[in-house]
Design an enzyme around this catalytic site. Structure first.
Site, PDB file in Angstrom:
ATOM      1  N   TRP A  41       2.608  -6.173  13.163  1.00  9.80           N
ATOM      2  CA  TRP A  41       3.747  -5.563  12.470  1.00  9.80           C
ATOM      3  C   TRP A  41       4.997  -5.494  13.333  1.00  9.80           C
ATOM      4  CZ3 TRP A  41       4.467  -1.366  15.549  1.00  9.80           C
ATOM      5  CH2 TRP A  41       3.339  -0.770  16.127  1.00  9.80           C
ATOM      6  N   PHE A  84      -2.939 -11.587  10.882  1.00  9.46           N
ATOM      7  CA  PHE A  84      -2.780 -11.901  12.309  1.00  9.46           C
ATOM      8  C   PHE A  84      -2.956 -10.679  13.201  1.00  9.46           C
ATOM      9  CE2 PHE A  84      -0.710 -15.744  10.625  1.00  9.46           C
ATOM     10  CZ  PHE A  84      -1.439 -16.684  11.351  1.00  9.46           C
ATOM     11  N   HIS A  85      -3.347  -9.554  12.617  1.00 10.89           N
ATOM     12  CA  HIS A  85      -3.610  -8.368  13.445  1.00 10.89           C
ATOM     13  C   HIS A  85      -4.973  -8.543  14.102  1.00 10.89           C
ATOM     14  CE1 HIS A  85      -4.078  -4.218  14.694  1.00 10.89           C
ATOM     15  NE2 HIS A  85      -2.882  -3.919  14.238  1.00 10.89           N
ATOM     16  N   GLU A 132      -7.391   4.942  15.680  1.00  9.02           N
ATOM     17  CA  GLU A 132      -7.046   3.523  15.585  1.00  9.02           C
ATOM     18  C   GLU A 132      -6.219   3.107  16.789  1.00  9.02           C
ATOM     19  OE1 GLU A 132      -4.991   2.178  12.127  1.00  9.02           O
ATOM     20  OE2 GLU A 132      -6.058   3.566  10.824  1.00  9.02           O
ATOM     21  N   GLU A 165      -2.788   7.815   7.353  1.00 13.71           N
ATOM     22  CA  GLU A 165      -1.426   7.909   7.906  1.00 13.71           C
ATOM     23  C   GLU A 165      -0.437   8.469   6.889  1.00 13.71           C
ATOM     24  OE1 GLU A 165      -0.488   4.039   9.592  1.00 13.71           O
ATOM     25  OE2 GLU A 165      -1.559   4.556  11.425  1.00 13.71           O
ATOM     26  N   ARG A 184       0.869  -1.179   0.000  1.00 10.57           N
ATOM     27  CA  ARG A 184       0.000   0.000   0.000  1.00 10.57           C
ATOM     28  C   ARG A 184       0.903   1.225   0.000  1.00 10.57           C
ATOM     29  NH1 ARG A 184      -2.389  -0.029   6.225  1.00 10.57           N
ATOM     30  NH2 ARG A 184      -0.443   0.514   7.244  1.00 10.57           N
TER      31      ARG A 184
HETATM   32  C1  GLA Z   1      -2.250   1.626  10.894  1.00 11.09           C
HETATM   33  C2  GLA Z   1      -3.062   1.671   9.611  1.00 11.09           C
HETATM   34  C3  GLA Z   1      -4.046   0.545   9.510  1.00 11.09           C
HETATM   35  C4  GLA Z   1      -3.421  -0.752   9.934  1.00 11.09           C
HETATM   36  C5  GLA Z   1      -2.876  -0.612  11.320  1.00 11.09           C
HETATM   37  C6  GLA Z   1      -2.258  -1.877  11.870  1.00 11.09           C
HETATM   38  O1  GLA Z   1      -2.885   2.227  11.936  1.00 11.09           O
HETATM   39  O2  GLA Z   1      -3.724   2.889   9.452  1.00 11.09           O
HETATM   40  O3  GLA Z   1      -4.500   0.475   8.176  1.00 11.09           O
HETATM   41  O4  GLA Z   1      -2.406  -1.097   9.041  1.00 11.09           O
HETATM   42  O5  GLA Z   1      -1.864   0.360  11.306  1.00 11.09           O
HETATM   43  O6  GLA Z   1      -1.781  -1.684  13.169  1.00 11.09           O
END
Ligand code: GLA
Length: 681
Positions: free
Chosen positions: A322, A364-365, A314, A161, A122
């Protein structure tokens, strides 16, 4: 008011209606339709009232250039609206479809080594690319035209982000344009970058390139300007999409998600562009200091919004995926993390993400609905959180009063992060984080402020490490001390001007008069011992490391000296009383014990959230937000603390609600109380 300026009232109106916003990223494009209906049912069960939709849906909406497939999104919005769930509609612009990079390779970002990155993950876009910008704008315009008036859409979320750096030719062109605007002439650039050094002189703007891979150390002023440019370029991307949404007649709040102390974006320069400050926070459950450290980030976010409520956009329900090693959170921990954000001024707590992906990079998140489904402790914890947050409606809109201020700004962080300094072991954010812990232990909230802001009336002002300190910032510090502040300045502050040029004269040049102490040389330190003088805590022993300064007192009281090492016998801690306050100086990176002692003493006149306790029991966090006293026990031990008489706990169940808690409140491990004066409810 122009239709594109920030208007915090837009979010105030939304949270006044919804209460604390509660929900998460919802990615229905990853799931078949039948799952959508289950999702909405479970969202209602959990009390979810806001979901972010569409963040990564560009390829679904525009599978081929110019195509528009909105029918699925229409359906999702109808479904959510029918269930009374508000939508934070995202522009899908963080993740362009593969075809864009194939047809227009210049839209793909280029790294420091000149490698062009490819689609398949991405964020594969060049912020400076006109082609990327035109495509992002086109899809955003169509999205906004279609949904600006949709009753489900209550907020807009631009991109995701923002944070990439790009070093390609597109960036080179835009960097030169940015430099022209900032400096006006190439000679002004040469002056600012001191290009007489190493034959770096530029005859014209077209000779300048981004600080790509070089044979040896880059020009630090060029590198810092490139960071400024990169942050501004991303902001321009955000602004044009935001403006397109507004131009389509959208009246909802518009925002994007920040990432705390993120190095590539100067959020202070962005704060005026969003209707509500929104942040993504992933404290590491493996870190014992995470509760204090994330509190600092939350204080930063509140400060960026001028003290107004912000939105935790978030966080993770349990484990992230990650990190190298991803510890889970217990449901109790997840609950406490959410309530902590509310304590520190958030009027919304959301998660990444609603339903755990079965495939893809984040399989796995954790998520609000895990792979195992709703019959799980994780989902039951989410249902509990929904109920808790609904009870906190009385705190919506209220403010946290912070008696302390901490100086921080991005350009100073950037300049002190360049290579070729006396040490590479001194990091601005690490230092601020260490200093902040001493406040957290005392229940003292802090505003994280820009240099040169008004500090009059602050009882305590901390400058852990401000490498760049301009004269107006120094003047604001002196005025605060005259007016009664206890000021504590840390090492390697006031070293350079805004271009990163070292300030001449004994150090710290802009502060030496205020501090009554001055130095002649910065010295990287081995581990050394520090001993206090008879004037202050006689007999106490502390340590220092990383960096010190060859100091002499020019009138300040010497409170501690180096006991060993290259600066043996020289002052390391001084204090000069001045006006109604005092200016303390820590001329080395000292251990946590000495930091805590100094900050604790400087904070003597300041009431924390629990004025009866100068220092809180280990792991207990106390915050006052409006009329509410939040107590969060982050430890594994029960604690008891004295509280004012006659408070009731907003989180307590029906029977307990309204009962007086007495003057001592007990919190079991992990417990949270939100105490408020009894009201006839
Ligand atoms: C960020 C991104 C999300 C996701 C989370 C995972 O906050 O904005 O799309 O990838 O990390 O922790």
């Amino acid at each position: 008011m122009s239709p594109t300026t920030r208007d915090p009232d837009r979010f105030t109106a939304l949270s006044a209606e919804l209460g604390i916003c509660f929900g998460g990223d919802y990615n229905p494009e990853q799931w078949p339709r039948e799952v959508w209906a289950q999702d909405v049912e479970l969202m209602r069960e959990a009390g979810v009232n806001l979901v972010t939709v569409g963040v990564f849906s560009w390829a679904r909406i525009e599978p081929a250039p110019g195509a528009r497939e909105f029918a699925w999104l229409d359906e999702v919005l109808e479904l959510l609206h029918g269930a009374g769930i508000a939508v934070d509609l995202a522009t899908p612009t963080a993740s362009p479809p593969a075809w864009l990079g194939i047809r227009h390779p210049e839209t793909l970002p280029v790294d420091l080594d000149g490698v062009r990155l490819v689609a398949g993950s991405r964020n594969q876009f060049t912020p400076a690319s006109r082609v990327y910008r035109a495509h992002a704008l086109a899809i955003t315009r169509d999205l906004a035209a279609r949904y600006a008036q949709h009753p489900a859409v209550r907020m807009w979320h631009v991109g995701n982000e923002y944070g990439q750096l790009d070093y390609g030719d597109e960036a080179a062109r835009e960097f030169r344009r940015w430099l022209r605007e900032r400096y006006g002439s190439i000679e002004a650039v040469n002056d600012a970058w001191a290009t007489a050094f190493w034959s770096q002189h530029y005859a014209g703007f077209d000779e300048i390139v981004p600080p790509r891979r070089m044979p040896y150390i880059a020009n630090p002023a060029q590198a810092v300007d490139f960071r400024r440019y990169s942050s501004d370029q991303l902001r321009a991307c955000y602004r044009e999409l935001r403006d397109a949404i507004r131009d389509a007649g959208a009246a909802q709040p518009i925002t994007t998600n920040f990432m705390g102390f993120f190095a590539h974006v100067d959020y202070r320069s962005w704060a005026g562009e969003v209707d509500v400050i929104a942040d993504d926070q992933y404290p590491d459950p493996a870190s014992a200091t995470a509760p204090a450290d994330i509190a600092l980030v939350q204080d930063l976010m509140r400060s960026l919004g001028g003290g107004r409520p912000w939105l935790l956009m978030e966080q993770s329900v349990s484990a992230t995926s990650w990190r190298g090693h991803n510890l889970p959170k217990s449901p109790a921990r997840a609950r406490r993390d959410s309530l902590q954000a509310v304590a520190r001024g958030a009027d919304g707590v959301c998660f990444f993400q609603w339903r755990q992906s079965r495939a893809g990079a984040e399989r796995f998140h954790s998520a609000m609905v895990p792979h195992a489904g709703a019959d799980t402790d994780v989902f039951r914890g989410i249902v509990r959180q929904g109920a808790d947050l609904a009870r906190l409606r009385p705190v919506v809109g209220s403010r946290v009063q912070a008696p302390a201020a901490i100086l921080f700004d991005w350009p100073s962080w950037w300049a002190s992060d360049e290579p070729a300094l006396p040490t590479d072991r001194l990091d601005t954010v690490t230092e601020i984080t260490r200093w902040y812990r001493a406040l957290w232990r005392r229940g003292i909230a802090a505003d994280i402020v820009a240099p040169a802001g008004d500090l009059i009336g602050r009882g305590l002002v901390l400058v852990p490490h401000s490498y760049i300190l301009e004269p107006d910032a120094a003047a604001a510090l002196a005025a605060a001390v005259d007016a009664g502040a206890q000021l504590v300045v840390g090492p390697f502050s006031g070293v350079a001007d805004g271009n990163g040029h070292i300030l001449a004269g004994r150090s710290p040049a802009p502060l030496r008069e205020l501090l009554g102490v001055s130095g002649e040389e910065w010295c990287a330190l081995p581990d050394v011992r520090i001993s206090t003088t008879p004037a202050w805590r006689p007999g106490a022993a502390y340590a220092a490391s990383i960096l010190g300064e060859r100091l002499r007192s020019d009138g300040a009281e010497v409170l501690a000296c180096h006991a060993t090492g290259p600066l043996q016998g020289l002052p390391v801690l001084t204090r000069q009383r001045r006006g109604a306050g005092a200016a303390w100086y820590l001329g080395a990176v000292v251990d946590d014990g000495l930091l805590d002692a100094v900050i604790g003493e400087a904070a003597t006149g300041i009431d924390g959230a629990l004025p009866g306790l100068r220092v809180l029991p280990d792991g207990l966090e106390a915050v006052r937000r409006g009329d509410a006293l939040f107590l969060l026990n982050h430890s594994d031990d029960p604690v008891k603390v004295p509280v004012p008489h006659g408070l009731v706990d907003l989180l307590a169940d029906e029977q307990a609600a309204g009962e007086e808690t007495g003057t001592v409140v007990a919190l079991g491990p992990g417990d949270v109380r939100v105490l408020i004066e009894r009201q006839d409810r």
